[in-house]
Write a protein that holds these residues in place. Structure first.
Motif, short mmCIF file in Angstrom:
data_model
loop_
_atom_site.label_atom_id
_atom_site.label_comp_id
_atom_site.label_asym_id
_atom_site.label_seq_id
_atom_site.Cartn_x
_atom_site.Cartn_y
_atom_site.Cartn_z
N ILE A 7 0.84 -1.21 0.00
CA ILE A 7 0.00 0.00 0.00
C ILE A 7 0.87 1.25 0.00
O ILE A 7 0.60 2.20 -0.74
CB ILE A 7 -0.99 -0.02 1.18
CG1 ILE A 7 -2.04 -1.11 0.93
CG2 ILE A 7 -1.65 1.34 1.38
CD1 ILE A 7 -3.00 -1.35 2.05
N ALA A 8 1.93 1.27 0.79
CA ALA A 8 2.84 2.43 0.82
C ALA A 8 3.48 2.64 -0.55
O ALA A 8 3.57 3.78 -1.03
CB ALA A 8 3.91 2.24 1.89
N ARG A 9 3.89 1.55 -1.18
CA ARG A 9 4.52 1.67 -2.52
C ARG A 9 3.50 2.16 -3.54
O ARG A 9 3.80 3.03 -4.36
CB ARG A 9 5.12 0.33 -2.93
CG ARG A 9 6.32 -0.07 -2.09
CD ARG A 9 7.10 -1.26 -2.65
NE ARG A 9 6.33 -2.39 -3.10
CZ ARG A 9 6.08 -3.48 -2.39
NH1 ARG A 9 6.52 -3.59 -1.16
NH2 ARG A 9 5.39 -4.47 -2.92
N LEU A 32 1.49 6.37 -7.13
CA LEU A 32 0.30 7.08 -7.61
C LEU A 32 0.43 8.59 -7.37
O LEU A 32 0.10 9.39 -8.25
CB LEU A 32 -0.96 6.56 -6.92
CG LEU A 32 -1.45 5.18 -7.38
CD1 LEU A 32 -2.55 4.67 -6.45
CD2 LEU A 32 -1.94 5.24 -8.82
N VAL A 33 0.93 8.96 -6.20
CA VAL A 33 1.13 10.39 -5.91
C VAL A 33 2.19 10.97 -6.85
O VAL A 33 2.01 12.06 -7.41
CB VAL A 33 1.52 10.61 -4.42
CG1 VAL A 33 2.02 12.02 -4.18
CG2 VAL A 33 0.32 10.31 -3.53
N LEU A 82 -4.18 15.26 -3.35
CA LEU A 82 -4.41 15.67 -1.97
C LEU A 82 -5.02 14.53 -1.15
O LEU A 82 -4.58 14.23 -0.03
CB LEU A 82 -5.31 16.91 -1.93
CG LEU A 82 -5.62 17.50 -0.56
CD1 LEU A 82 -4.35 17.96 0.15
CD2 LEU A 82 -6.59 18.66 -0.71
N ALA A 83 -6.02 13.87 -1.71
CA ALA A 83 -6.66 12.74 -1.01
C ALA A 83 -5.69 11.58 -0.83
O ALA A 83 -5.61 10.98 0.25
CB ALA A 83 -7.90 12.28 -1.78
N LEU A 84 -4.92 11.27 -1.87
CA LEU A 84 -3.95 10.18 -1.77
C LEU A 84 -2.85 10.48 -0.77
O LEU A 84 -2.40 9.59 -0.04
CB LEU A 84 -3.34 9.89 -3.15
CG LEU A 84 -4.27 9.25 -4.18
CD1 LEU A 84 -3.60 9.20 -5.55
CD2 LEU A 84 -4.70 7.85 -3.74
N VAL A 85 -2.42 11.73 -0.71
CA VAL A 85 -1.38 12.12 0.26
C VAL A 85 -1.92 12.01 1.68
O VAL A 85 -1.20 11.58 2.59
CB VAL A 85 -0.83 13.53 -0.04
CG1 VAL A 85 0.06 14.03 1.08
CG2 VAL A 85 -0.06 13.52 -1.34
#
Length: 173
Positions: free
Chosen positions: A8-10, A15-16, A54-57
């Motif tokens: 998930i972190a990767r 994606l960001v 913004l949401a992903l971050v």
């Protein structure tokens, strides 16, 4: 094998990164265009990507706070670890600040932010042309800063991979 970041972190990291690159490329493409429907469409895509970033971050920060990342290699000098932590901190500030700045700019300019044409986000400030001009410049500078820091971050990862021959880059792939 050394510990890696979680899947998930990767995924959130890449994606960001792709979102930031796409938003920046769009901004560069419409920056000098005369006002037209094509420009407005590109601006909307830019906004959609910015709000998505913004949401992903936000998700990424929550994940990072609840899932400890792998430690930096022991062979790294103290100053290198400090630079890595400061750079990551600055990237997080910019990853929140640049999209929020764009949203603030749209609000101050009186332009709605409608995410993917479906969800109208609330205005963060009242319409104010003078404020909009200041925010626009801060948003532009922030965009360049995030690209420069991300490039330095990528260069450091490549240095670790090709010169140091350690697992720093492999942990995020």
């Amino acid at each position: 094998m050394k510990p890696k970041y979680t899947l998930i972190a990767r995924a959130l990291h890449w994606l960001v990164a792709l979102g930031i690159i796409a938003a920046f490329a769009l901004a560069m493409s419409f920056d000098d265009m005369p006002l037209s429907m094509a420009k407005l469409k590109l601006i909307n895509y830019h906004k959609w990507i910015g709000i998505t970033v913004l949401a992903l971050v936000a998700l990424r920060l929550i994940w990072r706070l609840t899932h400890r990342p792998p430690a930096l290699p022991d062979h790294m000098a103290t100053w290198e670890k400090l630079v890595a932590h400061v750079t990551h901190g600055a990237l997080y500030v910019l990853m929140f600040g640049v999209p929020l700045g764009g949203w603030l700019y749209s609000s101050a300019k009186g332009y709605p932010v409608v995410w993917f044409g479906l969800v109208q986000l609330p205005d963060l400030v009242a319409k104010n042309e003078a404020l909009a001009d200041s925010i626009k410049e801060a948003h532009r500078i922030g965009g360049w800063l995030i690209i420069l820091l991300a490039a330095a971050h990528a260069a450091a990862a490549l240095k670790h991979h090709f010169i140091n021959r350690d697992d720093v880059l492999k942990r995020m792939i």
